[in-house]
Scaffold this motif. Structure first.
Motif, PDB file in Angstrom:
ATOM      1  N   THR A  10       0.827  -1.206   0.000  1.00 54.37           N
ATOM      2  CA  THR A  10       0.000   0.000   0.000  1.00 54.37           C
ATOM      3  C   THR A  10       0.859   1.252   0.000  1.00 54.37           C
ATOM      4  O   THR A  10       0.556   2.219  -0.703  1.00 54.37           O
ATOM      5  N   LEU A  11       1.937   1.248   0.768  1.00 55.37           N
ATOM      6  CA  LEU A  11       2.823   2.414   0.831  1.00 55.37           C
ATOM      7  C   LEU A  11       3.527   2.670  -0.494  1.00 55.37           C
ATOM      8  O   LEU A  11       4.013   3.773  -0.730  1.00 55.37           O
ATOM      9  N   ASP A  16       2.091   5.850  -5.881  1.00 57.00           N
ATOM     10  CA  ASP A  16       2.319   5.728  -7.325  1.00 57.00           C
ATOM     11  C   ASP A  16       1.045   6.051  -8.102  1.00 57.00           C
ATOM     12  O   ASP A  16       1.091   6.767  -9.109  1.00 57.00           O
ATOM     13  N   ALA A  17      -0.088   5.543  -7.651  1.00 63.46           N
ATOM     14  CA  ALA A  17      -1.362   5.822  -8.324  1.00 63.46           C
ATOM     15  C   ALA A  17      -1.675   7.317  -8.276  1.00 63.46           C
ATOM     16  O   ALA A  17      -2.139   7.901  -9.261  1.00 63.46           O
ATOM     17  N   MET A  94     -10.001  13.840  -4.368  1.00 58.12           N
ATOM     18  CA  MET A  94      -9.277  12.672  -4.850  1.00 58.12           C
ATOM     19  C   MET A  94      -9.710  11.452  -4.036  1.00 58.12           C
ATOM     20  O   MET A  94      -9.688  11.476  -2.801  1.00 58.12           O
ATOM     21  N   LEU A  95     -10.121  10.417  -4.743  1.00 57.12           N
ATOM     22  CA  LEU A  95     -10.474   9.141  -4.127  1.00 57.12           C
ATOM     23  C   LEU A  95      -9.350   8.154  -4.410  1.00 57.12           C
ATOM     24  O   LEU A  95      -8.895   8.050  -5.556  1.00 57.12           O
ATOM     25  N   VAL A  96      -8.928   7.415  -3.394  1.00 62.92           N
ATOM     26  CA  VAL A  96      -7.850   6.447  -3.558  1.00 62.92           C
ATOM     27  C   VAL A  96      -8.264   5.141  -2.890  1.00 62.92           C
ATOM     28  O   VAL A  96      -8.528   5.107  -1.694  1.00 62.92           O
ATOM     29  N   GLY A  97      -8.342   4.095  -3.704  1.00 64.49           N
ATOM     30  CA  GLY A  97      -8.683   2.770  -3.197  1.00 64.49           C
ATOM     31  C   GLY A  97      -7.493   1.840  -3.297  1.00 64.49           C
ATOM     32  O   GLY A  97      -6.673   1.959  -4.200  1.00 64.49           O
ATOM     33  N   PHE A  98      -7.404   0.913  -2.364  1.00 66.54           N
ATOM     34  CA  PHE A  98      -6.313  -0.071  -2.375  1.00 66.54           C
ATOM     35  C   PHE A  98      -6.714  -1.238  -1.496  1.00 66.54           C
ATOM     36  O   PHE A  98      -7.605  -1.119  -0.663  1.00 66.54           O
ATOM     37  N   TYR A 102      -4.580  -7.125  -3.892  1.00 60.53           N
ATOM     38  CA  TYR A 102      -3.500  -6.252  -4.372  1.00 60.53           C
ATOM     39  C   TYR A 102      -3.983  -5.363  -5.510  1.00 60.53           C
ATOM     40  O   TYR A 102      -3.321  -5.196  -6.527  1.00 60.53           O
ATOM     41  N   SER A 103      -5.134  -4.786  -5.340  1.00 65.50           N
ATOM     42  CA  SER A 103      -5.676  -3.859  -6.335  1.00 65.50           C
ATOM     43  C   SER A 103      -5.539  -2.439  -5.797  1.00 65.50           C
ATOM     44  O   SER A 103      -5.410  -2.225  -4.597  1.00 65.50           O
ATOM     45  N   TRP A 104      -5.553  -1.477  -6.704  1.00 61.63           N
ATOM     46  CA  TRP A 104      -5.450  -0.086  -6.314  1.00 61.63           C
ATOM     47  C   TRP A 104      -5.952   0.792  -7.443  1.00 61.63           C
ATOM     48  O   TRP A 104      -6.034   0.370  -8.592  1.00 61.63           O
ATOM     49  N   GLY A 105      -6.292   2.002  -7.114  1.00 66.94           N
ATOM     50  CA  GLY A 105      -6.740   2.957  -8.115  1.00 66.94           C
ATOM     51  C   GLY A 105      -6.976   4.305  -7.475  1.00 66.94           C
ATOM     52  O   GLY A 105      -7.121   4.418  -6.257  1.00 66.94           O
TER      53      GLY A 105
END
Length: 117
Positions: A10-11, A16-17, A94-98, A102-105
């Motif tokens: 996650t870190l 990066d996203a 800004m929305l940040v999912g993770f 192991y998905s993220w966006g």
């Protein structure tokens, strides 16, 4: 699950996203009015906030009443921010999912006017 491995993933993945999203949008972190991340846990959220140098007043933490509700944490945090009057029309959020698998966006949204206005 290996908690330390997930934390390290996650870190790396979330910043990066965010960096990629900002590059594509031509925006900077300072231009974002509110940050709403997946509400994994307080420790991870604070660690990410500090690492990304996001001021506390721009960062939504909404775990007190619902905890980590997996994929619904962002919508719940958005609603909490709205009810707490931390979202206003025209804000850039800004929305940040993770997490799961192991998905993220990350994405941006602009808040609109309240219905009926």
């Amino acid at each position: 699950m290996d908690g330390a491995e997930i934390f390290n993933f996650t870190l790396s993945a979330a910043p990066d996203a965010i960096s990629r999203l900002l590059a594509r949008s031509g925006l900077t972190m300072n231009q974002i009015d509110r940050f709403v991340f997946h509400q994994a846990n307080q420790y991870m959220l604070e660690h990410l906030r500090k690492r990304l140098q996001i001021p506390p007043e721009k960062f939504e933490i909404s775990l007190a009443n619902s905890g980590n509700t997996v994929s619904s944490t962002i919508p719940i945090a958005l609603k909490d921010a709205q009810l707490g009057e931390r979202l206003r029309p025209g804000m850039l959020v800004m929305l940040v999912g993770f997490g799961v698998g192991y998905s993220w966006g990350a994405t941006l949204l602009r808040t609109g006017a309240a219905p009926g206005t």
